[in-house]
Design an enzyme around this catalytic site. Structure first.
Site, PDB file in Angstrom:
ATOM      1  N   GLY A  13      36.396  43.104  33.846  1.00  0.00           N
ATOM      2  CA  GLY A  13      37.331  43.082  34.969  1.00  0.00           C
ATOM      3  C   GLY A  13      36.826  42.423  36.237  1.00  0.00           C
ATOM      4  O   GLY A  13      37.425  42.609  37.300  1.00  0.00           O
ATOM      5  N   ILE A  20      36.643  45.200  42.309  1.00  0.00           N
ATOM      6  CA  ILE A  20      35.948  46.488  42.262  1.00  0.00           C
ATOM      7  C   ILE A  20      34.889  46.449  41.158  1.00  0.00           C
ATOM      8  O   ILE A  20      33.786  46.981  41.317  1.00  0.00           O
ATOM      9  CB  ILE A  20      36.953  47.640  42.062  1.00  0.00           C
ATOM     10  CG1 ILE A  20      37.921  47.710  43.257  1.00  0.00           C
ATOM     11  CG2 ILE A  20      36.219  48.966  41.891  1.00  0.00           C
ATOM     12  CD1 ILE A  20      39.035  48.747  43.110  1.00  0.00           C
ATOM     13  N   VAL A  68      41.876  41.308  26.364  1.00  0.00           N
ATOM     14  CA  VAL A  68      42.135  42.514  25.555  1.00  0.00           C
ATOM     15  C   VAL A  68      43.413  42.408  24.724  1.00  0.00           C
ATOM     16  O   VAL A  68      43.645  43.246  23.860  1.00  0.00           O
ATOM     17  CB  VAL A  68      42.163  43.802  26.401  1.00  0.00           C
ATOM     18  CG1 VAL A  68      40.775  44.133  26.916  1.00  0.00           C
ATOM     19  CG2 VAL A  68      43.173  43.714  27.536  1.00  0.00           C
ATOM     20  N   LEU A  95      40.445  46.880  33.992  1.00  0.00           N
ATOM     21  CA  LEU A  95      41.443  45.909  33.557  1.00  0.00           C
ATOM     22  C   LEU A  95      42.843  46.448  33.794  1.00  0.00           C
ATOM     23  O   LEU A  95      43.133  47.597  33.452  1.00  0.00           O
ATOM     24  CB  LEU A  95      41.271  45.651  32.054  1.00  0.00           C
ATOM     25  CG  LEU A  95      39.872  45.218  31.597  1.00  0.00           C
ATOM     26  CD1 LEU A  95      39.807  45.209  30.086  1.00  0.00           C
ATOM     27  CD2 LEU A  95      39.534  43.852  32.160  1.00  0.00           C
ATOM     28  N   ALA A  98      50.288  43.805  35.290  1.00  0.00           N
ATOM     29  CA  ALA A  98      51.735  43.944  35.141  1.00  0.00           C
ATOM     30  C   ALA A  98      52.355  42.678  35.700  1.00  0.00           C
ATOM     31  O   ALA A  98      51.822  42.087  36.638  1.00  0.00           O
ATOM     32  CB  ALA A  98      52.241  45.154  35.916  1.00  0.00           C
ATOM     33  N   TYR A 158      54.700  50.459  43.173  1.00  0.00           N
ATOM     34  CA  TYR A 158      53.655  50.496  42.134  1.00  0.00           C
ATOM     35  C   TYR A 158      54.308  50.569  40.743  1.00  0.00           C
ATOM     36  O   TYR A 158      53.752  50.108  39.753  1.00  0.00           O
ATOM     37  CB  TYR A 158      52.674  51.655  42.374  1.00  0.00           C
ATOM     38  CG  TYR A 158      51.349  51.479  41.659  1.00  0.00           C
ATOM     39  CD1 TYR A 158      50.541  50.389  41.934  1.00  0.00           C
ATOM     40  CD2 TYR A 158      50.920  52.401  40.712  1.00  0.00           C
ATOM     41  CE1 TYR A 158      49.326  50.218  41.279  1.00  0.00           C
ATOM     42  CE2 TYR A 158      49.712  52.241  40.055  1.00  0.00           C
ATOM     43  CZ  TYR A 158      48.920  51.152  40.344  1.00  0.00           C
ATOM     44  OH  TYR A 158      47.724  50.989  39.687  1.00  0.00           O
ATOM     45  N   LYS A 165      49.072  53.773  34.675  1.00  0.00           N
ATOM     46  CA  LYS A 165      47.930  54.599  35.120  1.00  0.00           C
ATOM     47  C   LYS A 165      48.076  56.052  34.665  1.00  0.00           C
ATOM     48  O   LYS A 165      47.065  56.705  34.370  1.00  0.00           O
ATOM     49  CB  LYS A 165      47.763  54.523  36.642  1.00  0.00           C
ATOM     50  CG  LYS A 165      47.291  53.160  37.166  1.00  0.00           C
ATOM     51  CD  LYS A 165      46.004  52.652  36.538  1.00  0.00           C
ATOM     52  CE  LYS A 165      45.438  51.457  37.300  1.00  0.00           C
ATOM     53  NZ  LYS A 165      44.252  50.845  36.615  1.00  0.00           N
ATOM     54  N   ILE A 194      42.174  48.886  48.173  1.00  0.00           N
ATOM     55  CA  ILE A 194      41.131  47.961  48.639  1.00  0.00           C
ATOM     56  C   ILE A 194      41.712  46.556  48.556  1.00  0.00           C
ATOM     57  O   ILE A 194      42.464  46.268  47.629  1.00  0.00           O
ATOM     58  CB  ILE A 194      39.869  48.054  47.732  1.00  0.00           C
ATOM     59  CG1 ILE A 194      39.257  49.456  47.762  1.00  0.00           C
ATOM     60  CG2 ILE A 194      38.828  47.013  48.144  1.00  0.00           C
ATOM     61  CD1 ILE A 194      38.006  49.601  46.889  1.00  0.00           C
ATOM     62  N   LEU A 197      41.819  40.663  44.675  1.00  0.00           N
ATOM     63  CA  LEU A 197      42.741  39.648  44.165  1.00  0.00           C
ATOM     64  C   LEU A 197      44.027  40.308  43.695  1.00  0.00           C
ATOM     65  O   LEU A 197      45.130  39.845  43.989  1.00  0.00           O
ATOM     66  CB  LEU A 197      42.082  38.879  43.013  1.00  0.00           C
ATOM     67  CG  LEU A 197      42.887  37.736  42.387  1.00  0.00           C
ATOM     68  CD1 LEU A 197      43.127  36.615  43.389  1.00  0.00           C
ATOM     69  CD2 LEU A 197      42.191  37.197  41.151  1.00  0.00           C
ATOM     70  N   ALA A 198      43.890  41.423  42.948  1.00  0.00           N
ATOM     71  CA  ALA A 198      45.072  42.106  42.404  1.00  0.00           C
ATOM     72  C   ALA A 198      45.931  42.665  43.529  1.00  0.00           C
ATOM     73  O   ALA A 198      47.147  42.495  43.528  1.00  0.00           O
ATOM     74  CB  ALA A 198      44.657  43.216  41.444  1.00  0.00           C
TER      75      ALA A 198
HETATM   76  O1  0WE Z   1      46.327  48.764  40.235  1.00  0.00           O
HETATM   77  C1  0WE Z   1      46.491  48.063  41.218  1.00  0.00           C
HETATM   78  C2  0WE Z   1      46.957  46.637  41.065  1.00  0.00           C
HETATM   79  C3  0WE Z   1      47.147  46.205  39.662  1.00  0.00           C
HETATM   80  C4  0WE Z   1      47.934  44.931  39.476  1.00  0.00           C
HETATM   81  C5  0WE Z   1      48.129  43.975  40.463  1.00  0.00           C
HETATM   82  C6  0WE Z   1      48.841  42.828  40.171  1.00  0.00           C
HETATM   83  C7  0WE Z   1      49.142  41.780  41.213  1.00  0.00           C
HETATM   84  C8  0WE Z   1      49.432  40.426  40.629  1.00  0.00           C
HETATM   85  C9  0WE Z   1      48.460  44.704  38.236  1.00  0.00           C
HETATM   86  N1  0WE Z   1      49.152  43.597  37.943  1.00  0.00           N
HETATM   87  C10 0WE Z   1      49.354  42.668  38.881  1.00  0.00           C
HETATM   88  N2  0WE Z   1      50.066  41.557  38.546  1.00  0.00           N
HETATM   89  C11 0WE Z   1      50.184  40.479  39.347  1.00  0.00           C
HETATM   90  O2  0WE Z   1      50.897  39.498  39.025  1.00  0.00           O
HETATM   91  N3  0WE Z   1      46.254  48.590  42.463  1.00  0.00           N
HETATM   92  C12 0WE Z   1      45.875  49.966  42.591  1.00  0.00           C
HETATM   93  C13 0WE Z   1      46.442  47.831  43.688  1.00  0.00           C
HETATM   94  C14 0WE Z   1      47.848  48.043  44.138  1.00  0.00           C
HETATM   95  O3  0WE Z   1      48.867  47.421  43.521  1.00  0.00           O
HETATM   96  C15 0WE Z   1      50.028  47.862  44.122  1.00  0.00           C
HETATM   97  C16 0WE Z   1      49.715  48.786  45.106  1.00  0.00           C
HETATM   98  C17 0WE Z   1      48.308  48.913  45.111  1.00  0.00           C
HETATM   99  C18 0WE Z   1      47.501  49.794  45.972  1.00  0.00           C
HETATM  100  C19 0WE Z   1      51.349  47.529  43.840  1.00  0.00           C
HETATM  101  C20 0WE Z   1      52.365  48.103  44.602  1.00  0.00           C
HETATM  102  C21 0WE Z   1      52.056  49.028  45.570  1.00  0.00           C
HETATM  103  C22 0WE Z   1      50.750  49.379  45.827  1.00  0.00           C
END
Ligand code: 0WE
Length: 258
Positions: A13, A20, A68, A95, A98, A158, A165, A194, A197-198
């Protein structure tokens, strides 16, 4: 003290220096672990180059492509670990994915393909990696994954990742039950928001971070290093009695009701 010398650790990841997983890899390295690092391969090999340059100071003894969603790559990763290391001690799972549609709009409109991909990449992947790691963790082991409060409470937008999760957290408990007799511990860290990139790809992340800074008991967000230190602890013999748990590393935010 926290000592991971002689431990073989696979870290998944890492995307860039804000990941992280990168914070965790650095702390495991500092504690003396021998590292294997995986990267998500892309067509042009750009991600491989970026991650290779980043992790070079940690001198990983393995550097492997791992998507994966590709069963052959999962099998190849653990076949390489078996032949090169013989034994795996620590597995770090960081990892998640979405599609953007699953992280905005109405929860009631989450489509089957968006649901399926998020759950496959973000939750089933822990099962897949733990199952492949199990026969290699012959001296016991520790598996650590990353989760988020949005899998337990409603965090606006989210959405599909909340489902993923929630699934991941129950995976932790079922895996802890199965693998415990082999002295393999399985735990999750629930990190506060935090800038990574995500998370930077998400509209409103800066407002969320600002909110945490106002409300969390420590009046700040957490760092990748703090999550890395908690992961190193969970990997170490200092945590020998801890399995199946979700450890909040969130500046205390989770305890607040208002
Ligand atoms: O788990 C996460 C983020 C995971 C994530 C982020 C993305 C962005 C780009 C999964 N898939 C994607 N796909 C993409 O195309 N976090 C805990 C960070 C996060 O994500 C959020 C949050 C927080 C905090 C989404 C909505 C609201 C809050």
């Amino acid at each position: 003290m926290l000592d991971l010398t002689g431990k073989n650790a696979l870290v998944t990841g890492i995307a860039n220096n804000r990941s992280i997983a990168w914070g965790i890899a650095q702390q495991l390295h500092q504690a003396g672990a021998n590292l294997g690092i995986t990267f998500l391969p892309d067509e042009k090999g750009r991600n491989e180059k970026k991650v290779a340059d980043l992790v070079e100071p940690l001198q990983p003894s393995l550097f492997l492509p791992l998507d994966v969603q590709n069963d052959d790559q999962v099998a190849a990763t653990f076949a390489t670990i078996a032949s090169q290391w013989g034994r795996l001690d620590l597995l770090i799972h960081c990892l998640a994915f979405a599609s953007k549609e699953g992280l905005e709009g109405d929860f009631s409109q989450i489509s089957r393909p968006v649901f399926t991909q998020a759950l496959e990449v973000s939750a089933h992947s822990l099962i897949a990696l733990a199952g492949a790691a199990k026969p290699l963790m012959t001296a016991g082991g520790s598996i650590v994954t990353l989760t988020y409060l949005g899998g337990v409470r409603v965090v606006p937008n989210y959405n599909v990742m909340g489902i993923a999760k929630a699934a991941l957290e129950i995976n932790v408990r079922y895996l802890a039950s199965e693998l415990g007799p082999q002295n393999i511990r399985v735990n999750a860290i629930s990190a506060g928001p935090i800038r990574t990139l995500a998370s930077s790809a998400i509209g409103g992340i800066y407002d969320m971070i600002h909110h945490v800074e106002q409300v969390a008991p420590l009046r700040r967000t957490v760092t990748q290093t703090e999550v890395g230190n908690a992961a190193a602890f969970l990997c170490s013999d200092l945590a020998s009695g801890i399995t199946g748990q979700v450890l909040y590393v969130d500046a205390g935010y989770e305890v607040m009701g208002m």
